[in-house]
Design a protein around this motif. Structure first.
Motif, PDB file in Angstrom:
ATOM      1  N   SER A  23       0.842  -1.195   0.000  1.00  0.00           N
ATOM      2  CA  SER A  23       0.000   0.000   0.000  1.00  0.00           C
ATOM      3  C   SER A  23       0.878   1.247   0.000  1.00  0.00           C
ATOM      4  O   SER A  23       1.987   1.255   0.538  1.00  0.00           O
ATOM      5  CB  SER A  23      -0.925   0.013   1.229  1.00  0.00           C
ATOM      6  OG  SER A  23      -0.179   0.108   2.420  1.00  0.00           O
ATOM      7  N   ASP A  41      -3.196  -4.662  -9.617  1.00  0.00           N
ATOM      8  CA  ASP A  41      -3.227  -3.295  -9.096  1.00  0.00           C
ATOM      9  C   ASP A  41      -4.648  -2.976  -8.632  1.00  0.00           C
ATOM     10  O   ASP A  41      -5.518  -2.664  -9.449  1.00  0.00           O
ATOM     11  CB  ASP A  41      -2.773  -2.312 -10.170  1.00  0.00           C
ATOM     12  CG  ASP A  41      -2.570  -0.916  -9.602  1.00  0.00           C
ATOM     13  OD1 ASP A  41      -2.033  -0.059 -10.313  1.00  0.00           O
ATOM     14  OD2 ASP A  41      -2.955  -0.686  -8.442  1.00  0.00           O
ATOM     15  N   SER A  82      -5.551  -0.499  -6.941  1.00  0.00           N
ATOM     16  CA  SER A  82      -5.838   0.930  -6.846  1.00  0.00           C
ATOM     17  C   SER A  82      -6.666   1.422  -8.024  1.00  0.00           C
ATOM     18  O   SER A  82      -7.263   2.497  -7.962  1.00  0.00           O
ATOM     19  CB  SER A  82      -4.528   1.722  -6.759  1.00  0.00           C
ATOM     20  OG  SER A  82      -3.758   1.524  -7.918  1.00  0.00           O
ATOM     21  N   PHE A 140      -2.214  -1.435  -3.468  1.00  0.00           N
ATOM     22  CA  PHE A 140      -3.287  -0.519  -3.085  1.00  0.00           C
ATOM     23  C   PHE A 140      -2.699   0.879  -2.905  1.00  0.00           C
ATOM     24  O   PHE A 140      -1.545   1.022  -2.502  1.00  0.00           O
ATOM     25  CB  PHE A 140      -3.896  -0.914  -1.734  1.00  0.00           C
ATOM     26  CG  PHE A 140      -4.757  -2.140  -1.779  1.00  0.00           C
ATOM     27  CD1 PHE A 140      -4.199  -3.400  -1.643  1.00  0.00           C
ATOM     28  CD2 PHE A 140      -6.120  -2.036  -1.943  1.00  0.00           C
ATOM     29  CE1 PHE A 140      -4.992  -4.529  -1.667  1.00  0.00           C
ATOM     30  CE2 PHE A 140      -6.920  -3.163  -1.957  1.00  0.00           C
ATOM     31  CZ  PHE A 140      -6.357  -4.414  -1.817  1.00  0.00           C
ATOM     32  N   SER A 141      -3.537   1.867  -3.133  1.00  0.00           N
ATOM     33  CA  SER A 141      -3.135   3.218  -2.739  1.00  0.00           C
ATOM     34  C   SER A 141      -3.385   3.418  -1.247  1.00  0.00           C
ATOM     35  O   SER A 141      -2.580   3.974  -0.519  1.00  0.00           O
ATOM     36  CB  SER A 141      -3.934   4.267  -3.518  1.00  0.00           C
ATOM     37  OG  SER A 141      -3.617   4.216  -4.872  1.00  0.00           O
ATOM     38  N   ASP A 142      -4.561   2.933  -0.826  1.00  0.00           N
ATOM     39  CA  ASP A 142      -5.022   3.210   0.536  1.00  0.00           C
ATOM     40  C   ASP A 142      -4.609   2.080   1.482  1.00  0.00           C
ATOM     41  O   ASP A 142      -4.981   0.925   1.274  1.00  0.00           O
ATOM     42  CB  ASP A 142      -6.554   3.369   0.509  1.00  0.00           C
ATOM     43  CG  ASP A 142      -7.137   3.763   1.859  1.00  0.00           C
ATOM     44  OD1 ASP A 142      -8.361   3.926   1.942  1.00  0.00           O
ATOM     45  OD2 ASP A 142      -6.355   3.921   2.814  1.00  0.00           O
TER      46      ASP A 142
END
Lengths: 334, 407
Positions: free
Chosen positions: B106, B219, B221, B248-250
């Motif tokens: 992340s 991916d 995200s 993940f981004s979050d």
């Protein structure tokens, strides 16, 4: 002669109803103010002399010969007593004059100051010249004594207020015929007649009665109907929700076992209950909840109370109670 | 090695790196003491070693990149995955037999997540044969079969490519096709579950000697996050792949997925979560000290403050994360319109992404060197004649650079 009589005050609600019906029934406001109409002014002096040349020793002036009482609102019909002022003037010196009534039921009298007050029926304690406000005795009595100043015979000129007892006039159209008398030692009684009528109820009383007779049952019916509809609606919603829960075990099980558990147990999650609320919204679970439960759920999620959330969940989905208990233990141990 | 290898992208630096000749001259100054540019070092033979400002680290194509990793990561499963060292990861546990490991990464863009992904790939590739990498970029569907069909198509395509590039796997693709045919034919009414096919594939891969590790890279995200989709997808891929790397981004979404995969009471899946967070003041200090220490030309004077950050000052670091009333030349605030991921509050104060941090440090360094070059040009190149304090990168130097970089 117009009587100096005032009827009972209608109050705010009464005034509103009066104005409304004035607009409907085109009665003037003046007529609605329940000033009893004096229809038969009578002689202000009493005491028919026995001979045309005999001069009475006193006069009673200012008293109307008849007073009309009218019902215009149901709650204002019996409570009050009409009131009138009159003047007792002796034409020759007297030491004392007694004033009494006859045939007027519980009508009471009181000596009042000569000041032309707006309301002849003063409050309980009438303050006369030289009297103290602390006078304990009530001034109203069924007969009063007017004494000359100083105790020696003198011309007596006093105002008297009379509170007329209309309690015996229970039905419309009844009449009370009486007299107000002045008595002095050695003198013939001087009296003046007074007739009190209860007129039939005003059109507004009739209209008000009709109005209340319709609006109250209608209102009660509407309220009961509304409450009944709400109860039925709530029961239907609860039944519909139960039916949904039983028919859709998959999504609910997945949601609780996966989403709820993972979100509440995972590390570093801010506002987990708000996330779950969003998930429930996206999965269309929120729309299935009864409105009361939905409101409670939103409040709990806003406060981020995990335990309360799980308690509510267990209530909504008792079939998943075991899983929910496991989650509760996991959170407790975390 | 099969798989999509991305060429290092990266914008050109705002201030050109200082010339090595200048740096060599400045290295003698007690307030400088750097043999080369710490953010774009040049080897003794004059060849560039590395440039931080050019993008992510790629040890799989350039092993020396390993020594440029700064470990600012948060290792949430240290027993499975832990700590970057000069020669790789300190701990990288292999997957359980017959089941894959899901590695969750992340971090927002510019936080070092991609560099970490490349490091993991390098770790897996350390032992031959090269891994069979499947980068799945298509959509993940709520219907597992639909996702499975899409994954199958991409996997077979990559397997074919792998066969062409690796002689040792010349028969692997044919075996996989045979299994696919067998799987389709062994049904009476409907196709059997895809999990069964992936079990066949795993056996085929393991029977190929040497057996390549299979990596799936997804991916998350770019997709909506739904546990009902990701859990069965990861579970399905675990039957085939050795590693499933999900980005993940979050961090919170990654944490929820990890909790779900590892805590599932029927079929727990092995997971490892690593977060690439922002860097606060302490991390900035550590990074700078670490970077500068690699290129010192001389030890610090006895009275020098600790840590040894010369030519940077402590004040300059403060300006990095608390620019205060810094405004652009057009009057707007320095942080106006800047994405929150780049400057954000943490419990200990403000923090930066590693990309922005390196950008500012390198830029301020280059700007200072340019200024010193002008001074030296004016005083005939005498290092000792440089005014006291002018060699240091102060708060105002940092703020001036930040202002310039935003215009």
């Amino acid at each position: 002669m117009r009587a100096d009589v005032r009827g009972p005050h209608p109050g705010l609600l009464g005034t509103i109803i009066i104005v409304a019906f004035a607009a409907v029934f085109e009665f003037s406001i003046g007529e609605l103010q329940a000033e009893p109409v004096v229809t038969a002014p009578g002689p202000s002096t009493a005491a028919t002399p026995t001979t045309p040349t005999e001069r009475p020793w006193a006069v009673l002036t200012g008293m109307p010969s008849s007073i009309h009482v009218q019902t215009y609102l149901p709650w204002k019909s019996r409570a009050s007593r009409p009131c009138a002022r009159f003047r007792v003037i002796t034409l020759r010196p007297q030491a004392r004059v007694e004033v009494a009534t006859s045939g007027l039921g519980g009508t009471v009298l009181a000596a009042v100051p000569p000041i032309a007050a707006d309301d002849p029926c003063l409050p309980r304690k009438i303050i006369g010249a030289g009297e103290s406000r602390k006078t304990p005795a009530s001034p109203w009595s069924d007969h009063i004594v007017l004494e000359a100043a100083g105790g020696s015979p003198a011309i007596i000129d006093r105002w008297v207020a009379a509170r007329i007892d209309v309690s015996s006039l229970t039905a419309d159209g009844t009449t009370m015929d009486g007299r107000i008398m002045a008595l002095a030692p050695g003198e013939r009684p001087v009296d003046t007649p007074l007739k009190v009528d209860r007129l039939p109820g005003s059109p507004f009383f009739t209209a008000a009665t009709w109005f209340l007779g319709i609006i109250i049952p209608a209102g009660a019916t509407a309220i009961l109907g509304y409450l009944g509809t709400r109860a039925v609606s709530a029961a239907t919603a609860r039944a519909g929700f139960r039916s949904y829960v039983v028919d859709h075990p998959g999504p609910i099980t997945n949601f609780i076992r996966n989403q709820v558990r993972a979100t509440l147990v995972a590390e570093g999650i801010s506002n987990p209950l708000r996330r779950l609320l969003e998930d429930m919204y996206q999965k269309e679970l929120l729309s299935k909840l009864p409105s009361g439960a939905s409101k409670r759920l939103r409040a709990i999620c806003a406060s981020e109370d995990k335990q309360a959330f799980l308690v509510l969940l267990a209530k909504l989905f008792p079939e998943m109670g075991h899983t929910i208990d496991e989650i509760r233990n996991e959170i407790g141990n975390a | 090695m099969i798989g999509t290898v991305q060429q290092p992208p990266g914008p050109a630096p705002r201030a050109a790196p200082p010339a090595q000749s200048l740096l060599s001259a400045l290295s003698a100054h007690p307030d400088f003491r750097l043999a080369t540019n710490p953010f774009a070092p040049i080897a003794a033979d004059g060849t560039p070693e590395f440039d931080y400002r050019k993008g992510s680290l790629f040890p799989q194509t350039d092993i020396p990149h390993l020594k440029y990793y700064f470990d600012h990561y948060a290792w949430k499963d240290p027993t499975r995955l832990f700590k970057i060292q000069p020669n790789g990861l300190q701990t990288f546990a292999p997957p359980a037999p017959g089941a894959g490991t899901v590695i969750l990464l992340s971090g927002f863009k510019g936080h070092g997540r991609k560099s970490l992904h490349n490091l993991l790939y390098w770790e897996i590739s350390k032992t031959p044969p090269p891994p069979l990498l499947v980068e799945y970029t298509a959509e993940v569907f709520p219907e597992t079969n639909k996702t499975a069909n899409a994954v199958l198509s991409v996997f077979l395509s990559q397997a074919d490519q792998y066969r062409k590039e690796n002689f040792s796997a010349s028969q692997l693709y044919d075996r996989l096709q045979d299994s696919l045919t067998r799987w389709k034919n062994n049904s009476i009414i409907d196709l059997p579950p895809i999990d069964l096919l992936f079990d066949y594939f795993r056996k085929d891969i393991q029977s190929n000697k040497p057996s390549p590790p299979v990596i799936f890279s997804l991916d998350a995200s770019t997709h909506a996050f739904d546990l009902d989709v990701w859990r069965p997808t990861c579970s399905m891929l675990c039957r085939l792949a050795d590693y499933i790397i999900v980005s993940f981004s979050d961090f919170q979404k990654a944490s929820i997925l990890r909790s779900n995969l590892s805590g599932h009471r029927d079929k727990p899946i092995e997971t490892a979560l690593v977060d690439a967070p922002r860097i606060g003041l302490k991390g900035i200090r550590d990074l700078l000290e670490w970077r500068l220490s690699h290129h010192r030309s001389a030890p610090p004077p006895p009275a020098a403050p600790k840590p040894d950050l010369a030519p940077f000052t402590e004040d300059a670091l403060g300006a990095l994360i608390s620019p205060g009333s810094l405004v652009r030349t057009n009057g707007s605030s320095i942080d106006q319109g800047r994405p929150k991921a780049m400057i954000a509050d943490t419990e200990n104060g403000q923090s930066l992404s590693i990309k922005v941090l390196i950008d500012r440090l390198a830029g301020a360094f280059s700007e200072k060197c340019r200024e010193l070059e002008d001074l030296l040009a004016g005083n005939g190149g005498t290092i000792s004649a440089l005014p006291t304090g002018r060699v240091q990168i102060t708060r105002s130097d940092m703020e001036r650079y930040m202002r310039l970089s935003l215009t």
